[in-house]
Design an enzyme around this catalytic site. Structure first.
Site, PDB file in Angstrom:
ATOM      1  N   ASP A 195       0.999  -1.252  -0.012  1.00 42.06           N
ATOM      2  CA  ASP A 195      -0.017  -0.025  -0.006  1.00 42.06           C
ATOM      3  C   ASP A 195       1.004   1.149  -0.024  1.00 42.06           C
ATOM      4  O   ASP A 195       2.006   1.099   0.454  1.00 42.06           O
ATOM      5  CB  ASP A 195      -0.947   0.023   1.225  1.00 42.06           C
ATOM      6  CG  ASP A 195      -1.959  -0.920   1.322  1.00 42.06           C
ATOM      7  OD1 ASP A 195      -2.069  -1.667   0.361  1.00 42.06           O
ATOM      8  OD2 ASP A 195      -2.903  -0.887   2.185  1.00 42.06           O
ATOM      9  N   HIS A 242       3.719  -1.875   3.438  1.00 39.18           N
ATOM     10  CA  HIS A 242       3.520  -0.556   3.010  1.00 39.18           C
ATOM     11  C   HIS A 242       4.787  -0.213   2.461  1.00 39.18           C
ATOM     12  O   HIS A 242       5.940  -0.550   2.636  1.00 39.18           O
ATOM     13  CB  HIS A 242       3.370   0.328   4.215  1.00 39.18           C
ATOM     14  CG  HIS A 242       1.776   0.078   4.803  1.00 39.18           C
ATOM     15  ND1 HIS A 242       1.499  -1.024   5.658  1.00 39.18           N
ATOM     16  CD2 HIS A 242       0.666   0.789   4.589  1.00 39.18           C
ATOM     17  CE1 HIS A 242       0.083  -0.868   5.650  1.00 39.18           C
ATOM     18  NE2 HIS A 242      -0.441   0.035   5.230  1.00 39.18           N
TER      19      HIS A 242
END
Length: 395
Positions: free
Chosen positions: A226, A373
């Site tokens: 992400d 992430h």
């Protein structure tokens, strides 16, 4: 192409209560997945029904024999007549599927319980009738849940309109409770509604507002990354993925894709997928977004991704997982499935890399979806260590 998600809307249960509250579908890895989706019963439901139904049937048989022939007839005839009732009567009633069988026995035993309460007179067995009716009340609750699930799958403007109507009706119902039963009951109902809404909004894996797939139908775990693209992290991560021969899904932010279009193109060129992670990543306010703002965040991000990379995203993930009441119908109308994760390592916090990797990979199973992430100080190290653990699952 990354595999398809495994829906969790049906866990093989026959009864409405266990279909809604019985947990997600859990099957073995490999070839047993296809078989497990369609064969057998929900395990907890099987344990309950295999105890409760024969027990209540036995009590009904015992009560009937006692009334017809007295104590000796009841005790001597209990086992053979219960056996006959469970097999011969079940065959005569006719049901050719687990759910059909459940409906047949539910109807027959509910009729017996109501008759016992109405005409049975004084009997110590009345508690069994109440026990069964309590079980049926749970099934009614399950049926309400099934209807709610079906309504939460309505897409597009119809889905938005339906959700608004439901919200108005729920608030009117709370107002009616307040008016009829007083402030204490009304306030309790309101607090209950808020608690359910908060659970559906702030618990990323909760499916109150729509299905949230957490596994894939494929023989390896899936890395989802992400908050990119990031000019420092993305190239390093792509090289690591190439080195291990692993494909990932990058849930990207529209504003970053617009700023770094070459990175979005490179992600696609190397065989990975781009997922929609909203246009501006409003992580502190996405939970409160209305349908207009929600659509703008999702639609603009998809448009930018397609313009810059040539790939139309098929998956959406909300910032921090905080999708809200209006997310699912909008994402579905735009051709996307709302996807969450089965593992997260909280790698955006200041944690040791080994602790993050352990949370993500310990006892890892095929098809799990891992959340990582970009744009963090340890992102490349985390990806490298996770890949060392995940890549062998392909074999």
């Amino acid at each position: 192409m990354i595999g398809e998600t495994i829906k969790s809307g049906d866990n093989r249960a026959a009864s409405p209560f266990f279909r809604v509250f019985g947990g997600r579908l859990k099957v073995a890895d490999g070839d047993a997945v296809a078989m497990g989706k369609s064969v057998g019963n929900h395990s907890l439901e099987w344990a309950v029904l295999s105890t409760l139904v024969p027990g209540v049937v036995g009590v009904a048989v015992f009560d009937g024999l006692w009334r017809l022939g007295g104590c000796w007839a009841a005790w001597l005839g209990l086992l053979p007549m219960t056996f006959i009732a469970l097999h011969v009567l079940g065959f005569l009633l006719g049901a050719w599927s687990p759910r059909g069988t459940f409906l047949v026995w539910s109807g027959a035993l509910t009729a017996w319980a109501l008759a016992l309460l109405r005409w049975g007179g004084e009997t110590p067995l009345v508690w069994v009738a109440w026990l069964w009716l309590g079980f049926i009340a749970l099934q009614v609750l399950g049926m309400i849940g099934l209807v709610w699930q079906r309504m939460m799958r309505v897409e597009g403007p119809k889905g938005i309109t339906l959700r608004i109507v439901l919200a108005v009706l729920i608030h009117l119902g709370i107002a009616l409770i307040w008016w009829q039963f007083g402030a204490a009951w009304g306030a309790s109902a309101f607090v209950g509604m808020v608690a359910v809404w908060a659970l559906g909004t702030f618990n990323p894996t909760n499916e109150i507002f729509g299905p949230m797939p957490m596994r894939l139908d494929q023989r390896q775990a899936l890395l989802t990354i992400d908050d990119g693209p990031d000019p420092e992290d993305t190239p390093v991560i792509l090289d690591l993925l190439d080195k291990h021969g692993v494909k990932a899904v990058f849930f990207v932010i529209g504003d970053k894709v617009r700023r770094f279009p070459e990175l979005a193109k490179e992600i696609v060129a190397r065989g990975h997928e781009l997922g929609n992670h909203t246009m501006t990543h409003p992580q502190h306010s996405m939970w409160s977004a209305g349908p207009v703002r929600m659509r703008r965040e999702i639609e603009e991000c998809s448009r930018v991704i397609e313009e810059m990379s040539g790939q139309r995203p098929r998956w959406f993930r909300a910032p921090v997982g905080h999708r809200n009441y209006f997310t699912h119908p909008i994402a579905a109308e735009l051709g996307m499935e709302v996807v969450v994760w089965s593992r997260r390592g909280f790698d955006t916090l200041d944690r040791e890399v080994e602790g993050i990797v352990d949370d993500l990979t310990r006892n890892l199973r095929y098809g799990e979806i891992l959340l990582l992430h970009e744009s963090t100080k340890q992102a490349p190290q985390v990806v490298k260590r996770v890949l060392e653990e995940v890549a062998p699952l392909k074999d």
